[in-house]
Motif scaffolding. Sequence first.
Motif, PDB file in Angstrom:
ATOM      1  N   ALA A 170       0.827  -1.204   0.000  1.00  0.00           N
ATOM      2  CA  ALA A 170       0.000   0.000   0.000  1.00  0.00           C
ATOM      3  C   ALA A 170       0.865   1.259   0.000  1.00  0.00           C
ATOM      4  O   ALA A 170       0.539   2.248  -0.663  1.00  0.00           O
ATOM      5  CB  ALA A 170      -0.927  -0.008   1.215  1.00  0.00           C
ATOM      6  N   ARG A 192       2.224   4.630  -4.569  1.00  0.00           N
ATOM      7  CA  ARG A 192       2.281   6.085  -4.564  1.00  0.00           C
ATOM      8  C   ARG A 192       2.805   6.567  -5.916  1.00  0.00           C
ATOM      9  O   ARG A 192       3.487   5.823  -6.628  1.00  0.00           O
ATOM     10  CB  ARG A 192       3.210   6.592  -3.453  1.00  0.00           C
ATOM     11  CG  ARG A 192       2.694   6.363  -2.040  1.00  0.00           C
ATOM     12  CD  ARG A 192       1.460   7.204  -1.766  1.00  0.00           C
ATOM     13  NE  ARG A 192       1.000   7.088  -0.388  1.00  0.00           N
ATOM     14  CZ  ARG A 192       0.192   6.161   0.068  1.00  0.00           C
ATOM     15  NH1 ARG A 192      -0.224   5.198  -0.739  1.00  0.00           N
ATOM     16  NH2 ARG A 192      -0.206   6.146   1.323  1.00  0.00           N
ATOM     17  N   LEU A 211       5.175   5.498   6.370  1.00  0.00           N
ATOM     18  CA  LEU A 211       3.840   4.934   6.194  1.00  0.00           C
ATOM     19  C   LEU A 211       3.722   3.526   6.768  1.00  0.00           C
ATOM     20  O   LEU A 211       2.608   3.074   7.060  1.00  0.00           O
ATOM     21  CB  LEU A 211       3.477   4.909   4.700  1.00  0.00           C
ATOM     22  CG  LEU A 211       3.484   6.264   3.995  1.00  0.00           C
ATOM     23  CD1 LEU A 211       3.232   6.078   2.500  1.00  0.00           C
ATOM     24  CD2 LEU A 211       2.445   7.194   4.591  1.00  0.00           C
ATOM     25  N   ASP A 219      -6.823   4.375   2.767  1.00  0.00           N
ATOM     26  CA  ASP A 219      -6.025   4.686   1.581  1.00  0.00           C
ATOM     27  C   ASP A 219      -6.875   4.732   0.303  1.00  0.00           C
ATOM     28  O   ASP A 219      -6.809   5.716  -0.445  1.00  0.00           O
ATOM     29  CB  ASP A 219      -4.881   3.675   1.441  1.00  0.00           C
ATOM     30  CG  ASP A 219      -3.916   4.058   0.332  1.00  0.00           C
ATOM     31  OD1 ASP A 219      -3.283   5.113   0.435  1.00  0.00           O
ATOM     32  OD2 ASP A 219      -3.824   3.293  -0.647  1.00  0.00           O
ATOM     33  N   GLN A 275      -9.079   7.953   0.340  1.00  0.00           N
ATOM     34  CA  GLN A 275      -8.377   9.218   0.114  1.00  0.00           C
ATOM     35  C   GLN A 275      -7.854   9.346  -1.309  1.00  0.00           C
ATOM     36  O   GLN A 275      -7.684  10.458  -1.811  1.00  0.00           O
ATOM     37  CB  GLN A 275      -7.220   9.353   1.113  1.00  0.00           C
ATOM     38  CG  GLN A 275      -7.683   9.503   2.556  1.00  0.00           C
ATOM     39  CD  GLN A 275      -6.541   9.401   3.541  1.00  0.00           C
ATOM     40  OE1 GLN A 275      -5.405   9.078   3.170  1.00  0.00           O
ATOM     41  NE2 GLN A 275      -6.821   9.646   4.807  1.00  0.00           N
ATOM     42  N   ARG A 276      -7.612   8.211  -1.962  1.00  0.00           N
ATOM     43  CA  ARG A 276      -7.044   8.260  -3.307  1.00  0.00           C
ATOM     44  C   ARG A 276      -8.099   8.398  -4.405  1.00  0.00           C
ATOM     45  O   ARG A 276      -7.760   8.522  -5.581  1.00  0.00           O
ATOM     46  CB  ARG A 276      -6.218   6.995  -3.562  1.00  0.00           C
ATOM     47  CG  ARG A 276      -4.881   7.003  -2.837  1.00  0.00           C
ATOM     48  CD  ARG A 276      -4.179   5.672  -2.957  1.00  0.00           C
ATOM     49  NE  ARG A 276      -4.208   5.177  -4.322  1.00  0.00           N
ATOM     50  CZ  ARG A 276      -4.385   3.915  -4.661  1.00  0.00           C
ATOM     51  NH1 ARG A 276      -4.582   3.021  -3.741  1.00  0.00           N
ATOM     52  NH2 ARG A 276      -4.387   3.543  -5.923  1.00  0.00           N
TER      53      ARG A 276
END
Length: 567
Positions: free
Chosen positions: A173, A177, A209, A449, A452-453
């Motif tokens: 995860a 990015r 992270l 995650d 938010q993405r």
Amino acid sequence: MTKAAGLRTIPALVTVCLLAGPVLAGLAGTVLPAFGYLPVLGYGSLSLEPFRQLSAEPGLVRSVALSFGTGLVASLLSLAIVLAFAAGWYGTATFRRISRLLSPLLSVPHAAAAIGLAFLIAPSGFAVRLFSPWATGWTRPPDLLIVQDPMGMAMTLGLVAKEVPFLFLMTLAALNRPHVRDYFKAGESLGYGRMAVFFTIVLPQIYPLIRLPVLAVIAYSTSVVDVATILGSTTPPPLAPRLVSWMNDPDLEMRLMASAGALLQLMLSTAAIATYLALETVASAFARASATRGRRRQADGAARRTALGVMFIVIAAMILSIALLVLWAAAKSWWFPAALPQHWSLERAGNAFILGLPALTSTLALAGLAAVIATSLTIWLMEAQGRSGNGSQRRLKLFIFLPLLLPQVSFLFGLQMLFLVFGLGGSFLSVLLAHLVFVFPYAFLSLSDPWQRLDPRYEKAAAALGASRARIFWQVRLPILLRPVLVTLAVAAAVSVGQYLPTLMIGAGRIVTVTTESVALASGGNRQFAALYAVLQLIIPLAGFSLAAAVPAVVYRNRAALRPALF
């Protein structure tokens, strides 16, 4: 504060009350008895007598050393395996295939994995049977202490086998990015080896992270009870299982010493985390010094192959362990040194399943309710925090992950007494609340995650067309995030199924689940029944993750962009 802003703080307050409230109340209920204050038993003044009794317990130092050593070593080994593999193989087809293998293994409960591993590495286990008698000459199991060895090696292996999938998914995860692949290309164009690029450029950016999950793994590994009961030493056991036995002792005065031991466990886990942070500082200084020297380290082929080999061994051990659970559940007779059962029978499996229906029903009810409540609260919190945009979500993380950073035994003893005071001891509701304390952090970790993405332009486009906030949530955001939400439900259910100590302590033996039964059976001599209950442990997470993969594929079968990607 406006009315809308006040409404947005409600989920944050609920989260704090759900997580910090039980933890702090449990700690208070542990600290006071540890210092001799337990009025219900007639102890109305503070005293250091519980600590004196604790220090007089035989083998205490060895129990502490065993918990500290196995937990810290297992955590460091798990992190090293994951980082070495990611460094050597990220972005390759091999990495994608390993990802597909490791992801389902995360759903395997710790107790089931430990029982399966015991079937694999025991002197009469599958590994020895494969080479007997043709290679070893053994017609009887060798007199070797492998499982429950005094050094805790089997326990360390069991923890590594379970923590590697968790840390791998956390690292995966973090690697998801922007520009990570570009960093690899840029570093390799400058002559750096693949692993050197990862440790020099990529890891410093993603490590913040994964740091919190690593600390959670250390706290768990140094205070684990179910794995320690199945694979750990018994002469003496690690500290956490001893604390549970003291707390369940018929002599109620032993609870004072058990509470003092719980504080010792808290200090032990804190010391392990502090040791890791010290090692982290040393490693960081070494990495900076190595980077300034400018060594390219292009010849990393051997290191990459070693990392892949170790990861393959971990995966193979887990898969074999699960397969052995199924084999033992269906075996009627399996005498050493036969590699496979001589006779098969599902009759005993059916009888055990009928006997285990009450435990399975309780497990399903707890897992289902805990998953739905935790996922709903996570969605509510993410939606409110996303709307407020004030960064309060970052401040909430301390409360969200607090239960994972503290040993369970350090506050569950006090929480058990708190529930008894309010007349909830041994009730289904109290066990459900205890499960939520540990399930919610994983639900938040799983969903935050993807939430938010999500591209905000979807919502902006819907708002520009006149859609209300509620309509945008139900018809835009939630359909797009259907698969992450279902995965979160599956993860939450799997975490609930694996909760051994909260069920044992808060349920007080009245709430029985397949996990508590499987750990109890693992200590006996009936391998078939232990395997059957371990298989029952696997059914619920497996069904949850299967539905999480199948439902989006069916619902969005005519929408290619919304169908789950297959790596």
